[in-house]
Scaffold this active site. Structure first.
Site, PDB file in Angstrom:
ATOM      1  NE  ARG A 194       2.065   3.129  12.842  1.00 50.99           N
ATOM      2  CZ  ARG A 194       1.246   3.974  13.453  1.00 50.99           C
ATOM      3  NH1 ARG A 194       1.747   4.943  14.198  1.00 50.99           N
ATOM      4  NH2 ARG A 194      -0.063   3.866  13.310  1.00 50.99           N
TER       5      ARG A 194
ATOM      6  CE  LYS B 149      -2.365   1.674   3.742  1.00 47.89           C
ATOM      7  NZ  LYS B 149      -2.317   3.135   3.801  1.00 47.89           N
TER       8      LYS B 149
ATOM      9  CE  LYS C  27      -7.053   6.749   4.773  1.00 52.12           C
ATOM     10  NZ  LYS C  27      -5.624   6.440   4.530  1.00 52.12           N
TER      11      LYS C  27
ATOM     12  CG  ASP D 122      -5.009   4.441   1.951  1.00 53.29           C
ATOM     13  OD1 ASP D 122      -6.140   4.899   1.706  1.00 53.29           O
ATOM     14  OD2 ASP D 122      -4.598   4.219   3.102  1.00 53.29           O
TER      15      ASP D 122
ATOM     16  CB  THR E  72      -8.381   2.609  12.275  1.00 49.75           C
ATOM     17  OG1 THR E  72      -7.359   3.056  11.394  1.00 49.75           O
ATOM     18  CG2 THR E  72      -9.192   1.559  11.610  1.00 49.75           C
TER      19      THR E  72
END
Ligand code: C5P
Length: 256
Positions: free
Chosen positions: A233, A56, A85, A83, A142
């Site tokens: 991570r 990603k 967004k 990604d 999240t």
């Protein structure tokens, strides 16, 4: 299908037994290359490409290195999730979606909060290109708990907001969503088996939580109905990223 066959999950959300659970797990694990430059990304990919199929690229790397950073990933046969967004007026997001598709990525994101017209415009733009990437609507980040959600003027729980955005997205023709592990069961019930649910906020037991708030272990997220897991991570900052990825894959395989 937009997702290449070899990378498409073939069993139903951890309830059936996969013929090769480790291979099935590999199809469902997406490593977030949240690094500051192309050299660091290349270094990580070098360490991980025999273990992982999906990478990603998010805002940090894309803003630093530009679309050129995607080319070696695509050329080496990896599946790329872009990604970024997107959240803008429908015309702009539709154009950005077409541009992303031209880069050869297999998944891309827009913010569900952009509204039904924006989602429908992005969907329609991709319907017009050959072999389009899977379009995912990000529900509630999240990293946002109830306090964060309420502070932007949304007077309900993250779970209720995720449900509202998902229902709106389904009505606008979406089938792919990004949500936290805490809402994945609720979203799976809404979308049925056709939903493509991509889940960040994954933390193997004992790992550092960082800025994430609504988290789960890899096994739990799959059990709840995740199609794909996004892990950053816990893999990229591990002393041995490939070893960390293998451990997560093994945990995933146990429930597949
Ligand atoms: O390092 P960590 O595993 O927390 O990385 C999670 C990745 O998933 C990051 O790249 C982050 O931008 C992304 N993400 C997220 N929450 C969302 C959507 C994407 O954490 N709702």
């Amino acid at each position: 299908m937009p997702i290449p066959e070899r990378l498409n999950p073939t069993v139903g959300f951890g309830r059936a037994v996969a013929a090769d659970p480790l291979e099935e797990a590999r199809k469902r694990l997406i490593v977030a290359l949240d690094v500051p430059d192309a050299a660091s990304a290349a270094n990580l990919v070098c360490q991980l490409e025999n273990t992982c199929h999906w990478f990603k690229v998010g805002l940090e790397l894309f803003v630093a290195a530009g679309p050129a950073v995607l080319k070696p990933l695509v050329a080496r046969g990896h599946s790329v999730f872009l990604d970024l967004k997107f959240h803008d007026i429908p015309n702009t997001v539709a154009g950005a979606a077409r541009s992303a598709a031209d880069l050869g990525v297999r998944m891309m994101t827009v913010h569900a909060a952009g509204g039904p017209a924006m989602l429908a415009a992005a969907r329609a733009a991709l319907d017009g290109v050959a072999n389009p990437p899977e379009l995912l609507a990000v529900t509630v980040l999240t990293s946002m708990d109830k306090t964060q959600v309420n502070s932007v003027g949304v007077d309900r729980s993250p779970a209720k907001q995720v449900e509202l955005l998902a229902r709106m997205g389904l009505d606008a023709g979406m089938r792919g969503f990004v949500c936290s592990p805490q809402e994945v069961a609720q979203l799976r019930a809404l979308t049925g088996p056709a939903g493509v649910l991509v889940i960040p906020g994954i933390r193997p037991a004992g790992s550092v939580i960082g800025d994430q708030k609504r988290i789960a272990t890899p096994g739990d997220a799959l059990r709840q109905g995740a199609s794909y897991l996004v892990v950053g991570r816990p893999i990229t900052q591990a002393p041995d990223p490939a070893e960390a990825a293998e451990a997560i894959l093994k945990e995933m395989a146990e429930v597949l």
